[in-house]
Write an enzyme that holds these catalytic residues in place. Structure first.
Site, mmCIF file in Angstrom:
data_model
loop_
_atom_site.group_PDB
_atom_site.id
_atom_site.type_symbol
_atom_site.label_atom_id
_atom_site.label_comp_id
_atom_site.label_asym_id
_atom_site.label_seq_id
_atom_site.Cartn_x
_atom_site.Cartn_y
_atom_site.Cartn_z
ATOM 1 N N HIS A 45 0.885 -1.174 0.000
ATOM 2 C CA HIS A 45 0.000 0.000 0.000
ATOM 3 C C HIS A 45 0.917 1.217 0.000
ATOM 4 O O HIS A 45 1.826 1.307 0.833
ATOM 5 C CB HIS A 45 -0.901 -0.007 1.237
ATOM 6 C CG HIS A 45 -1.990 1.023 1.170
ATOM 7 N ND1 HIS A 45 -1.719 2.368 1.240
ATOM 8 C CD2 HIS A 45 -3.327 0.915 1.011
ATOM 9 C CE1 HIS A 45 -2.865 3.043 1.127
ATOM 10 N NE2 HIS A 45 -3.850 2.175 0.980
ATOM 11 N N GLU A 83 -6.487 5.242 0.830
ATOM 12 C CA GLU A 83 -6.416 5.772 -0.533
ATOM 13 C C GLU A 83 -7.492 6.831 -0.780
ATOM 14 O O GLU A 83 -7.351 7.685 -1.658
ATOM 15 C CB GLU A 83 -6.655 4.568 -1.451
ATOM 16 C CG GLU A 83 -6.409 4.768 -2.890
ATOM 17 C CD GLU A 83 -6.349 3.392 -3.558
ATOM 18 O OE1 GLU A 83 -5.570 2.530 -3.131
ATOM 19 O OE2 GLU A 83 -7.098 3.200 -4.518
ATOM 20 N N ARG A 96 -6.432 10.477 -1.072
ATOM 21 C CA ARG A 96 -6.069 10.933 -2.419
ATOM 22 C C ARG A 96 -7.308 11.009 -3.296
ATOM 23 O O ARG A 96 -7.485 11.950 -4.073
ATOM 24 C CB ARG A 96 -5.036 9.971 -3.030
ATOM 25 C CG ARG A 96 -3.647 10.179 -2.490
ATOM 26 C CD ARG A 96 -2.721 9.059 -2.910
ATOM 27 N NE ARG A 96 -2.933 7.847 -2.128
ATOM 28 C CZ ARG A 96 -2.887 6.618 -2.602
ATOM 29 N NH1 ARG A 96 -2.649 6.400 -3.873
ATOM 30 N NH2 ARG A 96 -3.090 5.580 -1.809
ATOM 31 N N ARG A 107 -2.055 0.949 -7.031
ATOM 32 C CA ARG A 107 -1.177 0.927 -5.859
ATOM 33 C C ARG A 107 0.266 0.546 -6.190
ATOM 34 O O ARG A 107 1.201 1.068 -5.583
ATOM 35 C CB ARG A 107 -1.744 -0.050 -4.827
ATOM 36 C CG ARG A 107 -2.998 0.495 -4.221
ATOM 37 C CD ARG A 107 -3.663 -0.476 -3.295
ATOM 38 N NE ARG A 107 -4.754 0.200 -2.612
ATOM 39 C CZ ARG A 107 -5.547 -0.375 -1.744
ATOM 40 N NH1 ARG A 107 -5.391 -1.653 -1.441
ATOM 41 N NH2 ARG A 107 -6.510 0.306 -1.166
ATOM 42 N N HIS A 141 0.737 -4.922 2.148
ATOM 43 C CA HIS A 141 -0.669 -4.661 2.475
ATOM 44 C C HIS A 141 -1.569 -5.870 2.246
ATOM 45 O O HIS A 141 -2.293 -6.285 3.140
ATOM 46 C CB HIS A 141 -1.146 -3.488 1.626
ATOM 47 C CG HIS A 141 -2.543 -3.051 1.937
ATOM 48 N ND1 HIS A 141 -2.959 -2.783 3.221
ATOM 49 C CD2 HIS A 141 -3.615 -2.834 1.133
ATOM 50 C CE1 HIS A 141 -4.240 -2.415 3.196
ATOM 51 N NE2 HIS A 141 -4.653 -2.451 1.955
ATOM 52 N N HIS A 142 -1.520 -6.433 1.047
ATOM 53 C CA HIS A 142 -2.476 -7.494 0.718
ATOM 54 C C HIS A 142 -1.738 -8.606 -0.024
ATOM 55 O O HIS A 142 -1.042 -8.345 -1.004
ATOM 56 C CB HIS A 142 -3.577 -6.917 -0.175
ATOM 57 C CG HIS A 142 -4.737 -7.827 -0.372
ATOM 58 N ND1 HIS A 142 -5.947 -7.664 0.283
ATOM 59 C CD2 HIS A 142 -4.895 -8.922 -1.146
ATOM 60 C CE1 HIS A 142 -6.789 -8.606 -0.093
ATOM 61 N NE2 HIS A 142 -6.169 -9.385 -0.962
ATOM 62 N N ARG A 176 -4.303 -5.400 -6.676
ATOM 63 C CA ARG A 176 -5.703 -5.266 -6.233
ATOM 64 C C ARG A 176 -6.112 -3.803 -6.210
ATOM 65 O O ARG A 176 -5.382 -2.955 -5.718
ATOM 66 C CB ARG A 176 -5.866 -5.853 -4.828
ATOM 67 C CG ARG A 176 -7.264 -5.657 -4.287
ATOM 68 C CD ARG A 176 -7.474 -6.352 -2.978
ATOM 69 N NE ARG A 176 -6.782 -5.748 -1.869
ATOM 70 C CZ ARG A 176 -7.132 -4.608 -1.263
ATOM 71 N NH1 ARG A 176 -8.182 -3.911 -1.700
ATOM 72 N NH2 ARG A 176 -6.438 -4.153 -0.245
#
Ligand code: ADP
Length: 487
Positions: free
Chosen positions: A286, A299, A302, A323, A425-426, A465
Site C-alpha cells: 500500500h 487511498e 487521495r 497501488r 498490504h495485501h 488489487r
C-alpha cells in the site's frame, strides 16, 4: 439456542476448558473430570457441527451467516482475542456497480466497466471467472449488508476505478468496522458466537473428503470439531515476513499494514491436503503508510483530492494511479518517502481524515508557509505546485500526470501533510478456488468439503488489487462459500 447441531462431547471433557472456549455459546454442559480440573492438564475435546469456519474476519463472518441462513449450524474459530482481522482495518470502501445507493446519488455505473477496471488494474493476470463472479455479485452484497442494517450511503472513488463505486458509511467513515459490526450484530442476534483465542491447526480429511478441524486454545487444550464442511477464511500472510520473502525476496525489510494474525495459517493447512496455489508471489504494497509502523492512510484521502509531493515540493505521479505504480513512484523519491498534502476542505470531506488528525498523525499549518517550514520544503515550491494543480482542475486536464479525477481544487487552509512510504498490504495470491469457492488441488480437482474465501484465496486480484475490491471480495465469496458449504 445452542450453537451446535447435536452437540456431542465425545472425548474427555473439562467444564473449565469448554467454558473458556465457548464464551456465551450456551448448549449442554459436558461431563467433568474433577481430577483433570485439579491437575489443570491440557485435554482433548471433540465436538460436532455442520460447518466449521476458520477465521472471523469479513469473509468468515459473511460465510457463517449464510450457513445459518441455509438452516445449518456453524462453529466459528478465531485465533485472536477479537474478531475482525484485517477487515477491521479496511477504510476506503467496498466496490460495487449498479447499486441502489449509486442510483440515488445519480452515479451511472456498470458491472461490465467494474469488470474491465478490475482486470486492467490487475494487469489482466486475474482469473476472469472469479472477477466475473466478483463484479456481478458485488451490488447484491451491498444490498444484503444494507438490509442487515449497514450504512453504505457514501460513495467515492479509489485508484484505478473509472467511476465512483467505493461504498462506505455516511461522511466517508471507515468501511471495515461497518462491515464487521453489521455482520457480528446479526450473528449475535441469531445466537452465533465466535470462539476467540482458538487457533485451527489442522484440517482433517478421510479418503480425500474433509471431516473437520483440530484447534487449540490459549492454554494448549486441543479441540477436534467434526463437520461436513470447512471454510478457510483465515486471511492472508501480510504479517508473516518470512513467508512473504520466501515467495518474493524483494519484500525483505518492508513494514506491514496487517494485523498480527495474518500469518498464512489457512494456506499452510490447505497445502497439507494437496490444495493448489494461485499467483502466490503476487503481494501488494500500500503506497501510503506511516514509515515507523506501517499504519495505513486510506487511498480515499487521495481519492478526495489530496496530492502527493516530494521533498522538492513537487508532484511526481498521478495520485490515483494503481497501488503498485504509486508505491514504486514513492520509493524512488528521496528517502523512499513522500508527503500526502491536503487542506481543510479535503479533511472535512472524509471522516477517516478527522481520525488521523485526532490521533496526531498529521503535520499542520495555518498557511502553506507555516506547513512548509515544518516539512523543511521551500514554501514557494509548494505554492507553485498547488497553483498549477488548481489550474489543471479548472481546465479539467492534468497535463503533467494525467490524473483523471480531480474532485476539487485546493483553496485556502488549514493545510496538512502526512509522511508516507509503502508497506506490505495485501497478499493477492493464495489458495486455488472455483467460482463456488471450493478449494482445488494443483490438478484442478475439487477437495470435497473444503471451501475458502477472502484474502486466503488467489487469483481474484491478479497482479494488483484495486482499492475497495478486498471488501467486495470477502462479502461476495464469503457468502458463496457459506451457501455452498451448507449444501
Ligand atoms: P478476510 O479479509 O479474508 O476476511 P481477515 O484478515 O479480515 O481476512 O480475517 C481473517 C481472520 O482469520 C483473522 O481474524 C485472523 O486472526 C483469523 N485467523 C487466521 N488464522 C487462524 C487460525 N489458524 N485459526 C483461527 N483463526 C485464524
Amino acid at each position: 439456542m445452542s450453537l451446535f447441531k447435536n452437540k456431542k462431547v465425545l472425548g474427555l471433557t473439562s467444564a473449565l476448558v469448554l467454558a473458556s472456549m465457548l464464551v456465551g455459546c450456551g448448549g449442554t454442559t459436558p461431563s467433568t473430570s474433577t481430577e483433570d480440573i485439579e491437575n489443570n492438564t491440557p485435554e482433548e475435546q471433540v465436538l460436532e457441527t455442520d460447518v466449521v469456519v476458520i477465521g472471523a474476519g469479513g469473509a468468515g463472518l459473511a460465510s457463517a451467516l449464510e450457513v445459518r441462513n441455509a438452516g445449518k449450524e456453524a462453529i466459528i474459530l478465531e485465533k485472536m482475542p477479537v474478531v475482525g482481522g484485517n477487515t477491521l482495518r479496511a477504510t476506503g470502501g467496498l466496490n460495487a456497480a449498479e447499486t441502489s445507493v449509486q442510483s440515488e446519488l445519480g452515479i451511472e455505473d456498470s458491472k461490465d466497466k467494474f469488470y474491465e477496471d478490475t482486470m486492467k488494474g490487475g494487469h489482466d493476470k486475474n482469473i476472469p471467472e472469479l472477477v466475473k463472479t466478483l463484479t456481478q455479485n458485488a451490488a447484491d452484497a451491498v444490498e444484503w449488508l444494507i438490509d442487515l442494517g449497514g450504512d453504505f450511503t457514501n460513495v467515492g472513488r479509489l485508484g484505478g476505478a473509472s467511476n465512483d463505486r467505493a461504498h462506505r458509511p455516511e461522511g466517508g467513515d471507515p468501511v471495515g468496522p461497518e462491515v464487521v459490526s453489521t455482520l457480528r450484530t446479526v450473528l449475535e442476534d441469531k445466537g452465533m458466537e465466535v470462539m476467540t483465542n482458538t487457533t485451527a491447526t489442522e484440517v482433517l480429511s478421510e479418503d480425500g473428503v474433509v471431516t473437520g478441524v483440530v484447534a487449540e486454545d490459549e492454554e494448549g487444550n486441543e479441540l477436534t470439531i467434526l463437520a461436513d464442511a470447512v471454510i478457510i477464511s483465515t486471511g492472508g500472510f501480510g504479517a508473516n515476513s518470512e513467508m512473504q520473502v520466501e515467495y518474493n525476496s524483494e519484500l525483505e525489510g518492508f513494514g506491514t499494514t496487517n494485523h498480527p494474525g495474518a500469518t498464512g495459517d489457512g494456506i499452510k493447512m490447505a497445502l497439507e491436503l494437496g490444495a493448489g496455489l494461485t499467483q502466490i508471489k503476487e503481494i501488494q504494497t500500500h503506497p501510503t503508510t506511516l514509515p515507523n509502523d506501517g499504519y495505513m492512510i486510506t487511498e480515499a484521502v487521495r481519492g478526495n483530492g489530496a496530492l502527493l509531493i516530494n521533498r522538492d515540493g513537487e508532484r511526481f505521479i498521478d495520485e490515483i494511479e494503481t497501488r503498485d505504480v504509486v508505491s514504486e513512484a514513492i520509493l524512488s523519491q528521496e528517502n523512499g518517502t513522500a508527503f500526502l498534502f491536503f487542506n481543510q476542505e479535503i479533511a472535512d470531506s472524509l471522516g477517516a481524515i478527522d481520525g488521523y488528525i485526532k490521533r496526531g498523525l498529521t503535520v499542520e499549518g495555518e498557511t502553506i508557509e507555516e506547513l512548509a517550514e515544518t516539512l523543511e520544503i521551500p514554501a514557494d515550491k509548494i505554492t507553485e505546485t498547488v497553483e498549477k494543480y488548481n489550474g489543471f482542475v479548472a481546465a479539467g486536464e492534468d497535463t503533467d500526470f494525467n490524473r483523471a479525477d480531480m474532485p476539487r481544487s485546493i483553496e485556502g487552509g488549514k493545510y496538512y501533510a502526512i509522511q508516507v512510504t509503502p508497506s506490505v498490504h495485501h497478499t493477492m495470491g493464495g489458495l486455488t478456488i472455483n467460482t463456488d469457492a471450493q478449494v482445488l488441488t494443483e490438478d484442478g480437482e475439487v477437495i470435497e468439503g473444503l471451501f475458502a474465501a477472502g484474502e486466503v484465496v488467489g487469483g481474484v486480484h491478479g497482479g494488483n488489487r484495486l482499492g475497495g475490491n478486498a471488501l467486495a471480495d470477502i462479502v461476495v465469496f464469503g457468502r458463496i462459500a457459506g451457501q455452498n458449504a451448507a449444501k
